[in-house]
Design a protein around this motif. Structure first.
Motif, PDB file in Angstrom:
ATOM      1  N   GLU A 155       0.925  -1.072   0.000  1.00  0.00           N
ATOM      2  CA  GLU A 155       0.000   0.000   0.000  1.00  0.00           C
ATOM      3  C   GLU A 155       0.942   1.092   0.000  1.00  0.00           C
ATOM      4  O   GLU A 155       2.046   0.878  -0.395  1.00  0.00           O
ATOM      5  CB  GLU A 155      -0.853  -0.273   1.155  1.00  0.00           C
ATOM      6  N   ASP A 156       0.916   1.844   0.334  1.00  0.00           N
ATOM      7  CA  ASP A 156       1.809   2.785  -0.205  1.00  0.00           C
ATOM      8  C   ASP A 156       1.759   4.069   0.578  1.00  0.00           C
ATOM      9  O   ASP A 156       0.956   4.236   1.438  1.00  0.00           O
ATOM     10  CB  ASP A 156       1.409   3.059  -1.628  1.00  0.00           C
ATOM     11  N   GLY A 157       2.570   5.017   0.265  1.00  0.00           N
ATOM     12  CA  GLY A 157       2.458   6.366   0.710  1.00  0.00           C
ATOM     13  C   GLY A 157       2.268   6.515   2.213  1.00  0.00           C
ATOM     14  O   GLY A 157       2.130   5.581   2.942  1.00  0.00           O
ATOM     15  N   ASP A 158       2.240   7.716   2.658  1.00  0.00           N
ATOM     16  CA  ASP A 158       1.987   7.992   4.078  1.00  0.00           C
ATOM     17  C   ASP A 158       0.496   8.134   4.288  1.00  0.00           C
ATOM     18  O   ASP A 158      -0.104   9.084   3.845  1.00  0.00           O
ATOM     19  CB  ASP A 158       2.719   9.294   4.458  1.00  0.00           C
ATOM     20  N   HIS A 204      -4.423  -4.393  -1.187  1.00  0.00           N
ATOM     21  CA  HIS A 204      -5.440  -3.380  -1.461  1.00  0.00           C
ATOM     22  C   HIS A 204      -5.466  -2.269  -0.422  1.00  0.00           C
ATOM     23  O   HIS A 204      -5.499  -1.095  -0.777  1.00  0.00           O
ATOM     24  CB  HIS A 204      -6.834  -4.026  -1.542  1.00  0.00           C
ATOM     25  N   ILE A 205      -5.475  -2.642   0.848  1.00  0.00           N
ATOM     26  CA  ILE A 205      -5.605  -1.637   1.895  1.00  0.00           C
ATOM     27  C   ILE A 205      -4.347  -0.764   1.928  1.00  0.00           C
ATOM     28  O   ILE A 205      -3.233  -1.266   1.933  1.00  0.00           O
ATOM     29  CB  ILE A 205      -5.829  -2.306   3.260  1.00  0.00           C
ATOM     30  N   GLY A 206      -4.549   0.546   1.949  1.00  0.00           N
ATOM     31  CA  GLY A 206      -3.433   1.483   1.925  1.00  0.00           C
ATOM     32  C   GLY A 206      -3.186   2.069   0.561  1.00  0.00           C
ATOM     33  O   GLY A 206      -2.513   3.092   0.433  1.00  0.00           O
ATOM     34  N   LEU A 207      -3.726   1.439  -0.473  1.00  0.00           N
ATOM     35  CA  LEU A 207      -3.674   2.001  -1.813  1.00  0.00           C
ATOM     36  C   LEU A 207      -4.810   3.015  -1.953  1.00  0.00           C
ATOM     37  O   LEU A 207      -5.683   3.094  -1.086  1.00  0.00           O
ATOM     38  CB  LEU A 207      -3.789   0.886  -2.851  1.00  0.00           C
ATOM     39  N   LEU A 212     -17.939  -0.405  -0.362  1.00  0.00           N
ATOM     40  CA  LEU A 212     -18.291  -1.533  -1.230  1.00  0.00           C
ATOM     41  C   LEU A 212     -17.132  -2.528  -1.252  1.00  0.00           C
ATOM     42  O   LEU A 212     -17.064  -3.427  -0.444  1.00  0.00           O
ATOM     43  CB  LEU A 212     -18.655  -1.027  -2.630  1.00  0.00           C
ATOM     44  N   GLY A 213     -16.229  -2.369  -2.207  1.00  0.00           N
ATOM     45  CA  GLY A 213     -15.120  -3.313  -2.331  1.00  0.00           C
ATOM     46  C   GLY A 213     -13.834  -2.811  -1.729  1.00  0.00           C
ATOM     47  O   GLY A 213     -12.755  -2.967  -2.314  1.00  0.00           O
ATOM     48  N   ASP A 214     -13.913  -2.198  -0.531  1.00  0.00           N
ATOM     49  CA  ASP A 214     -12.729  -1.570   0.065  1.00  0.00           C
ATOM     50  C   ASP A 214     -11.987  -2.481   1.037  1.00  0.00           C
ATOM     51  O   ASP A 214     -11.165  -2.023   1.819  1.00  0.00           O
ATOM     52  CB  ASP A 214     -13.119  -0.272   0.771  1.00  0.00           C
TER      53      ASP A 214
END
Length: 398
Positions: free
Chosen positions: A4-7, A290-293, A193-195
Motif C-alpha cells: 500500500e503505499d504512501g503515508d 489493497h488496503i493502503g492504496l 463496497l469493495g474496500d
C-alpha cells in the motif's frame, strides 16, 4: 473465500515498482448520467469495457499519447491479452492449475499416513503436507472456482464451486461469489463496497491482528458462513450445511481411522493446526494488496483500467504461496483484477504484457515485497486498519 503505499497520514500515494510516489490527480470521475451499472459484466468476465458506473473522465499525469478515451486503453490491452489466450493450449489455460489441484489430492494419503508416526520429523512432515494441501484446495481451488476459471463449462464450473468452496472451505457458494466476485472485483477500493473493510478488526491491536488472530481463521470461517446462510434460499442453505458437515467429518474421520489419533480432542487439535498453517500469509496477502492504496467514492472514481492499476498491488513470486494460493493472488494480482476469468497460469503468462503496457501508458503498476508490506502495516496499523481511509480525490484532465 475471498490485498500500500504512501503515508496514510498525509495525501494518499501509490507505490510503483516498490517506491512511493504521488497519486495522479484526475477530474471528471463520476457515474454516467443514467446511473447504469455493469457489475456483472466487469466482474464475471474480462471483456473490454469500463468498470460499473464509470464516469466519462480520463486520468491526468499521463503523456500526450494516452489522451485517447479510457475505453480504448482497456480495449487495446484486452486485444493484446486475447491474442495470448487464443494462442494458448488447453494445458496452459486450465491444465496446469488443474494438475496442481490434482497433485494436492494425491498428497493427502501421504499426509495422513505420516501423522501415524511417533517420530517428530515424519509427524511434522504430515502436518506440513496436510496444511499445504488444505490451503491449496481452499484458497487456490475456491478462488479459481469462484471465477469459473477451472473450466470453460459453466455447468462443471458450478460443480467445482460447490466442491471447493462449500465442501473444502466450509463457505456458501452464493455469498462467496457475491462478496468476492460481484463486490470486491466490481468495486475494488470503492469506499463502503469493495474496500476490503471486512478484513479489518479495529478492536485488535496490531500484533494480535497480524500474528495471533490468523490462528482463528479455521474457526471463524464456518461461523461467518453459518451467519450468512440467512441471506440465501433454504435449498442453498441446506446444501451448504450438508457440504460443510461432510468436509469436516471426512477430515475428522481420516485423522481417527487413518492417522490413528486416539482421542477426539487430539484429532480436532490437529485439524486446527493444519487448517491454520498458512493462515498468517492468507490474512496478510488479503490486506497487503489493497488496503493502503488509493480509495475512491462510488460517485467519483476512475474507470476500470485506472481503478485496477491504482488500487491493486503485486507481491513477488514465492514457491510456497504460488502453489497454495495461486499466481493470481500473489505475483499477478493486478493481472487478475483486470482479467478475473483467467486461470493462475494464464495470469502469469500475460503478466509481461500487462506490466509493459501499463508502464508504457504511464499508468501505475504497483509492486512491493512481503516484508516491506508487513513492516508498513506494523508501522501504520492505526491509519490503515483502524481509522477510515481517506478518499483519493482525482483532478485534472488527461
Amino acid at each position: 473465500m475471498p490485498l500500500e503505499d504512501g503515508d496514510p497520514g498525509g495525501p494518499r500515494g501509490r507505490q510503483v515498482n516498490g517506491e512511493v510516489s504521488s497519486v495522479p490527480r484526475l477530474r471528471g470521475m463520476g457515474d454516467p448520467p443514467d446511473g447504469s451499472s455493469r457489475t456483472d459484466t466487469m466482474a464475471d468476465g474480462w471483456e473490454p469495457g469500463p468498470a460499473p458506473g464509470d464516469g466519462d473522465g480520463t486520468p491526468g499525469g499521463a503523456p500526450q499519447q494516452a489522451w485517447k478515451p479510457e475505453e480504448a486503453l482497456m480495449t487495446e490491452l484486452s486485444e493484446l491479452v486475447q491474442k495470448v489466450v487464443k494462442s494458448s493450449s488447453w494445458w496452459e489455460r486450465h491444465g496446469v492449475d488443474i494438475s496442481i489441484l490434482a497433485c494436492s489430492f494425491l498428497l493427502l494419503p501421504a499426509g495422513f499416513l505420516c501423522l501415524r508416526s511417533a517420530q517428530a520429523i515424519p509427524f511434522l512432515l504430515g502436518v506440513l503436507t496436510l496444511g499445504v494441501v488444505h490451503h491449496t484446495l481452499t484458497v487456490k481451488g475456491s478462488h479459481l472456482a469462484s471465477h469459473n476459471a477451472l473450466t470453460e463449462s459453466k455447468s462443471w464450473g458450478k460443480v467445482w464451486a460447490v466442491f471447493f468452496i462449500e465442501l473444502c472451505s466450509a463457505f456458501t457458494v452464493e455469498q462467496a461469489t457475491y462478496n468476492h466476485v460481484k463486490i470486491h472485483h466490481g468495486y475494488t477500493n470503492i469506499i463502503g463496497l469493495g474496500d476490503s473493510s471486512t478484513w479489518k478488526l479495529p478492536f485488535l491491536n496490531r500484533y494480535v491482528y497480524m500474528f495471533i488472530a490468523p490462528l482463528a481463521v479455521p474457526i471463524l470461517t464456518p461461523l461467518v458462513a453459518l451467519d450468512l446462510l440467512r441471506n440465501v434460499e433454504w435449498k442453498a442453505a441446506l446444501r451448504t450445511l450438508c457440504c460443510m458437515f461432510l468436509g469436516f467429518y471426512c477430515h475428522y474421520w481420516l485423522l481417527l481411522h487413518v492417522s490413528g489419533f486416539q482421542s477426539p480432542w487430539s484429532a480436532l487439535l490437529c485439524m486446527l493446526l493444519t487448517r491454520s498453517l498458512l493462515a498468517h500469509p492468507y490474512i496478510h496477502v488479503n490486506i497487503f494488496q489493497h488496503i493502503g492504496l488509493p480509495m475512491f467514492s462510488a460517485e467519483r472514481k476512475p474507470k476500470r483500467i485506472h481503478l485496477m492499476s491504482l488500487g491493486v498491488l503485486n507481491l513477488p513470486r514465492n514457491a510456497l504461496l504460488d502453489w497454495s494460493f495461486g499466481h493470481s493472488l500473489i505475483s499477478c494480482h493486478v493481472e487478475h483484477h483486470l482479467f478475473p476469468s483467467l486461470s493462475d497460469n494464464m495470469c502469469l503468462k500475460i503478466k509481461p504484457i500487462v506490466s509493459q503496457y501499463l508502464k508504457q501508458k504511464k499508468l501505475p503498476y504497483n509492486e512491493d515485497t512481503y516484508s516491506s508490506r508487513l513492516w508498513l502495516f506494523l508501522q501504520k496499523y492505526e491509519e490503515l486498519m483502524v481509522h477510515a481511509p481517506p478518499i483519493t480525490e482525482l483532478v485534472g484532465i488527461q
